[in-house]
Structure formats: structure tokens, C-alpha cells
Motif scaffolding. Structure first.
Motif, PDB file in Angstrom:
ATOM      1  N   ALA A 156      13.821   6.661  16.796  1.00 35.78           N
ATOM      2  CA  ALA A 156      12.650   6.702  15.918  1.00 35.78           C
ATOM      3  C   ALA A 156      11.476   6.057  16.617  1.00 35.78           C
ATOM      4  O   ALA A 156      11.643   5.155  17.454  1.00 35.78           O
ATOM      5  CB  ALA A 156      12.943   5.995  14.592  1.00 35.78           C
ATOM      6  N   HIS A 157      10.291   6.531  16.268  1.00 31.26           N
ATOM      7  CA  HIS A 157       9.048   6.020  16.853  1.00 31.26           C
ATOM      8  C   HIS A 157       7.987   5.960  15.768  1.00 31.26           C
ATOM      9  O   HIS A 157       7.953   6.812  14.871  1.00 31.26           O
ATOM     10  CB  HIS A 157       8.588   6.941  17.984  1.00 31.26           C
ATOM     11  N   THR A 158       7.146   4.964  15.836  1.00 33.36           N
ATOM     12  CA  THR A 158       6.050   4.822  14.878  1.00 33.36           C
ATOM     13  C   THR A 158       4.729   5.222  15.524  1.00 33.36           C
ATOM     14  O   THR A 158       4.398   4.765  16.623  1.00 33.36           O
ATOM     15  CB  THR A 158       5.944   3.374  14.373  1.00 33.36           C
ATOM     16  N   SER A 159       4.003   6.094  14.836  1.00 35.58           N
ATOM     17  CA  SER A 159       2.689   6.546  15.285  1.00 35.58           C
ATOM     18  C   SER A 159       1.671   6.269  14.184  1.00 35.58           C
ATOM     19  O   SER A 159       2.021   6.077  13.023  1.00 35.58           O
ATOM     20  CB  SER A 159       2.703   8.038  15.605  1.00 35.58           C
ATOM     21  N   VAL A 160       0.409   6.277  14.569  1.00 31.03           N
ATOM     22  CA  VAL A 160      -0.687   6.156  13.611  1.00 31.03           C
ATOM     23  C   VAL A 160      -1.477   7.456  13.628  1.00 31.03           C
ATOM     24  O   VAL A 160      -1.923   7.899  14.693  1.00 31.03           O
ATOM     25  CB  VAL A 160      -1.611   4.972  13.935  1.00 31.03           C
ATOM     26  N   ALA A 161      -1.602   8.090  12.467  1.00 29.14           N
ATOM     27  CA  ALA A 161      -2.370   9.325  12.367  1.00 29.14           C
ATOM     28  C   ALA A 161      -3.861   8.995  12.459  1.00 29.14           C
ATOM     29  O   ALA A 161      -4.408   8.322  11.579  1.00 29.14           O
ATOM     30  CB  ALA A 161      -2.065  10.029  11.051  1.00 29.14           C
ATOM     31  N   THR A 162      -4.496   9.431  13.520  1.00 31.54           N
ATOM     32  CA  THR A 162      -5.914   9.104  13.700  1.00 31.54           C
ATOM     33  C   THR A 162      -6.610  10.154  14.553  1.00 31.54           C
ATOM     34  O   THR A 162      -5.987  10.761  15.445  1.00 31.54           O
ATOM     35  CB  THR A 162      -6.077   7.721  14.358  1.00 31.54           C
ATOM     36  N   ASN A 163      -7.860  10.355  14.266  1.00 30.40           N
ATOM     37  CA  ASN A 163      -8.698  11.230  15.085  1.00 30.40           C
ATOM     38  C   ASN A 163      -9.433  10.446  16.166  1.00 30.40           C
ATOM     39  O   ASN A 163     -10.224  11.021  16.916  1.00 30.40           O
ATOM     40  CB  ASN A 163      -9.720  11.962  14.200  1.00 30.40           C
ATOM     41  N   ALA A 164      -9.190   9.136  16.241  1.00 27.11           N
ATOM     42  CA  ALA A 164      -9.829   8.280  17.245  1.00 27.11           C
ATOM     43  C   ALA A 164      -8.765   7.451  17.966  1.00 27.11           C
ATOM     44  O   ALA A 164      -8.719   6.226  17.811  1.00 27.11           O
ATOM     45  CB  ALA A 164     -10.870   7.373  16.584  1.00 27.11           C
ATOM     46  N   PRO A 165      -7.880   8.109  18.733  1.00 25.47           N
ATOM     47  CA  PRO A 165      -6.788   7.369  19.380  1.00 25.47           C
ATOM     48  C   PRO A 165      -7.269   6.343  20.401  1.00 25.47           C
ATOM     49  O   PRO A 165      -6.529   5.433  20.758  1.00 25.47           O
ATOM     50  CB  PRO A 165      -5.971   8.472  20.062  1.00 25.47           C
ATOM     51  N   GLY A 166      -8.511   6.474  20.868  1.00 24.33           N
ATOM     52  CA  GLY A 166      -9.047   5.514  21.833  1.00 24.33           C
ATOM     53  C   GLY A 166      -9.492   4.205  21.210  1.00 24.33           C
ATOM     54  O   GLY A 166      -9.740   3.227  21.923  1.00 24.33           O
ATOM     55  N   THR A 167      -9.602   4.177  19.882  1.00 22.75           N
ATOM     56  CA  THR A 167     -10.022   2.960  19.185  1.00 22.75           C
ATOM     57  C   THR A 167      -8.794   2.123  18.841  1.00 22.75           C
ATOM     58  O   THR A 167      -7.886   2.576  18.143  1.00 22.75           O
ATOM     59  CB  THR A 167     -10.773   3.303  17.892  1.00 22.75           C
ATOM     60  N   ALA A 168      -8.761   0.909  19.344  1.00 23.48           N
ATOM     61  CA  ALA A 168      -7.596   0.044  19.127  1.00 23.48           C
ATOM     62  C   ALA A 168      -7.500  -0.396  17.673  1.00 23.48           C
ATOM     63  O   ALA A 168      -8.508  -0.683  17.015  1.00 23.48           O
ATOM     64  CB  ALA A 168      -7.681  -1.175  20.033  1.00 23.48           C
ATOM     65  N   ILE A 169      -6.282  -0.456  17.172  1.00 20.55           N
ATOM     66  CA  ILE A 169      -5.999  -0.938  15.820  1.00 20.55           C
ATOM     67  C   ILE A 169      -5.672  -2.418  15.918  1.00 20.55           C
ATOM     68  O   ILE A 169      -4.799  -2.825  16.701  1.00 20.55           O
ATOM     69  CB  ILE A 169      -4.829  -0.160  15.209  1.00 20.55           C
ATOM     70  N   THR A 170      -6.358  -3.240  15.130  1.00 16.96           N
ATOM     71  CA  THR A 170      -6.199  -4.696  15.250  1.00 16.96           C
ATOM     72  C   THR A 170      -5.812  -5.372  13.942  1.00 16.96           C
ATOM     73  O   THR A 170      -5.703  -6.594  13.903  1.00 16.96           O
ATOM     74  CB  THR A 170      -7.497  -5.326  15.780  1.00 16.96           C
ATOM     75  N   ASP A 171      -5.617  -4.599  12.869  1.00 14.08           N
ATOM     76  CA  ASP A 171      -5.307  -5.208  11.575  1.00 14.08           C
ATOM     77  C   ASP A 171      -3.793  -5.397  11.430  1.00 14.08           C
ATOM     78  O   ASP A 171      -3.052  -5.424  12.414  1.00 14.08           O
ATOM     79  CB  ASP A 171      -5.891  -4.360  10.438  1.00 14.08           C
ATOM     80  N   ARG A 172      -3.317  -5.502  10.209  1.00 17.34           N
ATOM     81  CA  ARG A 172      -1.901  -5.775   9.969  1.00 17.34           C
ATOM     82  C   ARG A 172      -1.000  -4.639  10.467  1.00 17.34           C
ATOM     83  O   ARG A 172       0.178  -4.849  10.740  1.00 17.34           O
ATOM     84  CB  ARG A 172      -1.661  -6.033   8.480  1.00 17.34           C
ATOM     85  N   ARG A 173      -1.547  -3.449  10.588  1.00 17.94           N
ATOM     86  CA  ARG A 173      -0.756  -2.367  11.168  1.00 17.94           C
ATOM     87  C   ARG A 173      -0.376  -2.701  12.605  1.00 17.94           C
ATOM     88  O   ARG A 173       0.744  -2.417  13.050  1.00 17.94           O
ATOM     89  CB  ARG A 173      -1.539  -1.052  11.127  1.00 17.94           C
ATOM     90  N   ALA A 174      -1.300  -3.332  13.341  1.00 19.07           N
ATOM     91  CA  ALA A 174      -1.009  -3.724  14.722  1.00 19.07           C
ATOM     92  C   ALA A 174       0.108  -4.762  14.766  1.00 19.07           C
ATOM     93  O   ALA A 174       0.993  -4.712  15.637  1.00 19.07           O
ATOM     94  CB  ALA A 174      -2.271  -4.273  15.385  1.00 19.07           C
ATOM     95  N   ASP A 175       0.074  -5.700  13.834  1.00 17.75           N
ATOM     96  CA  ASP A 175       1.108  -6.746  13.796  1.00 17.75           C
ATOM     97  C   ASP A 175       2.485  -6.154  13.542  1.00 17.75           C
ATOM     98  O   ASP A 175       3.451  -6.466  14.250  1.00 17.75           O
ATOM     99  CB  ASP A 175       0.790  -7.779  12.717  1.00 17.75           C
ATOM    100  N   VAL A 176       2.599  -5.311  12.515  1.00 16.90           N
ATOM    101  CA  VAL A 176       3.928  -4.826  12.152  1.00 16.90           C
ATOM    102  C   VAL A 176       4.454  -3.832  13.182  1.00 16.90           C
ATOM    103  O   VAL A 176       5.659  -3.810  13.475  1.00 16.90           O
ATOM    104  CB  VAL A 176       3.923  -4.222  10.726  1.00 16.90           C
ATOM    105  N   ILE A 177       3.597  -3.016  13.769  1.00 15.16           N
ATOM    106  CA  ILE A 177       4.043  -2.080  14.803  1.00 15.16           C
ATOM    107  C   ILE A 177       4.493  -2.845  16.045  1.00 15.16           C
ATOM    108  O   ILE A 177       5.547  -2.562  16.631  1.00 15.16           O
ATOM    109  CB  ILE A 177       2.935  -1.061  15.143  1.00 15.16           C
ATOM    110  N   SER A 178       3.723  -3.851  16.447  1.00 15.53           N
ATOM    111  CA  SER A 178       4.112  -4.676  17.593  1.00 15.53           C
ATOM    112  C   SER A 178       5.401  -5.428  17.314  1.00 15.53           C
ATOM    113  O   SER A 178       6.278  -5.539  18.180  1.00 15.53           O
ATOM    114  CB  SER A 178       2.990  -5.666  17.933  1.00 15.53           C
ATOM    115  N   ALA A 179       5.537  -5.938  16.100  1.00 12.78           N
ATOM    116  CA  ALA A 179       6.741  -6.682  15.731  1.00 12.78           C
ATOM    117  C   ALA A 179       7.975  -5.791  15.793  1.00 12.78           C
ATOM    118  O   ALA A 179       9.014  -6.178  16.350  1.00 12.78           O
ATOM    119  CB  ALA A 179       6.583  -7.270  14.332  1.00 12.78           C
TER     120      ALA A 179
END
Length: 390
Positions: free
Chosen positions: A110-133
Motif C-alpha cells: 500500500a502507498h499513500t498519495s495526495v490528490a493535487t494539481n500542484a505536486p510541486g508545492t510541498a505539504i507542511t500541515d498535519r497531512r505531512a506529519d501523518v504521511i511521514s509517520a
């Protein structure tokens, strides 16, 4: 089956899962139907499995567990039909899980992705924490599948990773020992520590194979029913029961004829038959069929769940990862794991990547799904409301 042939089938199943998971993750974009992604991945798995070991025409092969795409705070088992479909929106966190088997020798990832039209923009909110964790938890757990290491220590390490990112290990997620035609063997254990439940207390041994499912939540991690109907079921081949209703007998006969020990999609079994659908209740009540509940984190609001899963073999030299990890989405968490910490030292351990066979090109190409307008259907709007319900 001899050991060499078995090993080849495990590796081939892993190669198929790797390829399909990569293709399915690419179409996790805003406007894409979750049902379309699931169907696309399952078709790819089936076609890829048919293309290998062609001389062994009679062996069973195909999907080991139907593809699921669990979105945002849904924890697991979301593989919707048209009536419960969901159209991905900008910023959605989507967990794609794919499984395959060749002659009962399975692999899952399994893999986690973020649906976005701006993949070059880094995600820094709680989504970043839980995905990194979840990613680091998966890397830690994989490195601990080695002879002499204990399941108890794996659970402890996962809790440490989660706590470091202010996250929680999701309930009802497991590390499962697998074998031929067995998706959850005797040495299966819960990844979340529960003070009221017995803690797994055994050590890994050379030759064992595990699916390591690291699913973490930015909320409590405590699960509850999502409100979606189960679509994935599994037959309990160890049970026998005399069914009273003719519709139940017809349904169970159809399922027994078409599906073996692996989980399946109920809609594939019943099609458009309302008569067969009427038999589900009795088959579940008598425990001939077990539904896979679609669960979600009980905390409402901006709660996100991330998942990374791999298939790992315990070799006498250490862990050997059968499935490959895909690159992380563009996330930047403020949390850094110190190299001198207990978790940092585990991450520094080796984890060998198995050599996988090259797969033949498919003669019949599977059509890649295309996005639709988000919320363009009533079912999509209803599913979106269900995702946000408190």
C-alpha cells in the motif's frame, strides 16, 4: 510445490503488485473516481497474473485482496461501487492497497498519495506529519522482521514513531504472517498497543513471510464504523451450516464455485441479481461469510490517516523486502528523527530488496481511467458528505 518454484511465485506476485500500485497511484488526482481506480487496479492485477506461469494453466491466480482506496480519515477496506463512489478532491489523502497471488503465493503493498494539481508545492500541515509517520513506521517495522526479533518490540517501535509525530497507530491494523493460500497465519499481531488485550509475544524465524501494514492517524487512531456498506467479503472454508433460505443457498453456491480462500468483492459475485443479494444477511449471520468493515477514525474534522504496507521475508541474514516502496509524496514534516535515537538506530539497519522478475508486456492494454468533475454525481456528493460526517 518445491521451494524454488514457491519463491519464484512470491517474487512474481510482488513484481505485479509493485507495477500495479505504481500505475494506480499515478491516477490519484482531483476529479478521479475511487471506484474507477479500484476497478482499474484489479483489472491490471488479473491481466498481469494471466500473463505469467502460462505453462501452469490450471493454477489459481489473480487478486488476493480487492484493491481499496481509503480516503482521508477512512482507515481501511473502502472499495465502493457506483452507489457509494467518491470523487477525489484537491488535497485528499488516498491510501491505495493492492494485492496479488500466483498459486496462493501472495504479495501485498500500500502507498499513500495526495490528490493535487500542484505536486510541486510541498505539504507542511498535519497531512505531512501523518504521511511521514506512517512511512517511517513502515521502514522501521520492515527492518525488524529478522530472526530473534520479537513482535512485542515491533509494536513498541511503531508506538514510538507515532508518538514522535503526535500521531497514533490505527486500530484493527495488523502485521500478518502469510503462507500459501493463507493471508493471516498464526503469528499475526495487532500493530496498535491495547492495554486490555494480550500482547503478541513471539520471535520471528527464518523462512517466514509477513505483510506489514503500517496505518497511522493524525487523530486518536480509534476506529468506528464509517456508515459505508461492506463490499469486501471472505468465505470461511472451515465452517459448515445448513442455510434455510433458497436465496442464501444460491448465493453461497455461486461464491463457493467462483472464489476460494481469498477475499472478494460481493458485487462481483451477485452482479445485478437482487435475489442473490437477499442471501447475504443469512450467510453473514451464520458466519459462512465475513464482511470486511469500512472503518474510519472516530475523530471528526481535519483528521487524516496514512498507510504504507509491504511484504517482507524473514531471512537468516535479515529482512528481505519483496515489494518495493514508492517515493513519498511532496510532504515536509517539521519532525526529525534523531539518528542516535532508538528509532534512528533501527532505520540505520540494512533491509535487503529482493530481485524481482521482469514481467511480460500485456497483450491487451487496460484503459486508464480519466477524471470526472468532482461532485458531478449524487453518489459522489453523498460519499463526500459521509467522509466529512461527525
Amino acid at each position: 510445490m518445491d521451494i524454488q518454484n514457491s519463491d519464484s511465485k512470491y517474487r512474481t506476485a510482488a513484481a505485479i503488485v509493485d507495477q500495479v500500485l505504481k500505475q494506480a497511484s499515478v491516477v490519484v488526482v482531483p476529479g478521479m473516481s475511487v471506484a474507477a481506480i479500484c476497478s482499474y487496479a484489479d483489472e491490471l492485477v488479473e491481466a498481469s497474473c494471466r500473463a505469467v506461469f502460462r505453462k501452469e494453466e490450471t493454477i489459481e491466480r489473480g487478486v488476493a485482496l480487492p484493491t481499496t482506496v481509503s480516503v482521508n480519515r477512512i482507515i481501511q477496506n473502502y472499495s465502493p461501487g457506483p452507489e457509494d463512489d467518491y470523487v477525489l478532491r484537491e488535497g485528499d489523502v488516498a491510501k491505495v492497497e493492492v494485492s496479488a497471488h500466483i498459486d496462493g503465493c501472495m504479495a501485498s503493498a500500500a502507498h499513500t498519495s495526495v490528490a493535487t494539481n500542484a505536486p510541486g508545492t510541498a505539504i507542511t500541515d498535519r497531512r505531512a506529519d501523518v504521511i511521514s509517520a506512517a512511512y517511517h513506521a513502515s521502514e522501521v517495522a520492515a527492518r525488524m522482521i529478522r530472526p530473534g526479533q520479537s513482535a512485542r518490540n515491533v509494536v513498541k517501535a511503531l508506538s514510538l514513531v507515532a508518538a514522535g509525530f503526535n500521531c497514533a497507530v490505527a486500530a484493527d491494523t495488523f502485521t500478518c504472517q502469510i503462507d500459501r493460500f493463507v493471508i493471516s497465519g498464526k503469528n499475526t499481531f495487532a500493530n496498535r498497543f491495547d492495554p486490555d488485550a494480550p500482547v503478541a509475544d513471539f520471535t520471528f524465524e527464518s523462512g517466514e513471510t509477513y505483510t506489514v501494514d503500517c496505518t497511522l492517524s493524525s487523530g486518536s487512531g480509534i476506529s468506528r464504523q464509517s456508515g459505508y456498506e461492506s463490499t469486501v467479503y471472505q468465505r470461511d472454508v472451515s465452517r459448515q451450516h445448513s442455510l434455510k433460505l433458497r436465496t442464501s443457498r444460491a448465493l453461497f453456491s455461486e461464491i463457493s464455485r467462483r472464489f476460494s480462500v481469498f477475499p472478494f468483492l460481493m458485487r462481483a459475485a451477485i452482479g445485478d441479481s437482487s435475489a442473490l443479494k437477499a442471501g447475504i444477511t443469512e450467510c453473514v449471520r451464520t458466519r459462512l461469510l465475513a464482511p470486511f468493515a469500512v472503518t474510519m477514525d472516530k475523530e471528526p474534522g481535519d483528521t487524516f490517516v496514512a498507510q504504507f504496507k509491504s511484504t517482507v521475508r524473514c531471512h537468516y541474514t535479515g529482512p528481505v523486502r519483496l515489494t518495493r516502496a514508492l517515493p513519498l509524496p511532496n510532504v515536509q514534516s517539521s519532525v526529525v528523527i534523531p539518528t542516535e535515537s532508538e528509532i534512528g538506530q533501527i532505520l540505520a539497519l540494512d533491509c535487503e530488496q529482493a530481485t524481482l522478475p521482469e514481467l511480460p508486456r500485456l497483450k491487451l492494454q487496460i484503459q486508464t481511467p480519466v477524471p470526472v468533475e468532482a461532485g458531478s454525481t449524487e453518489s459522489g456528493a453523498a460519499a463526500a458528505a459521509a467522509m466529512d460526517m461527525s
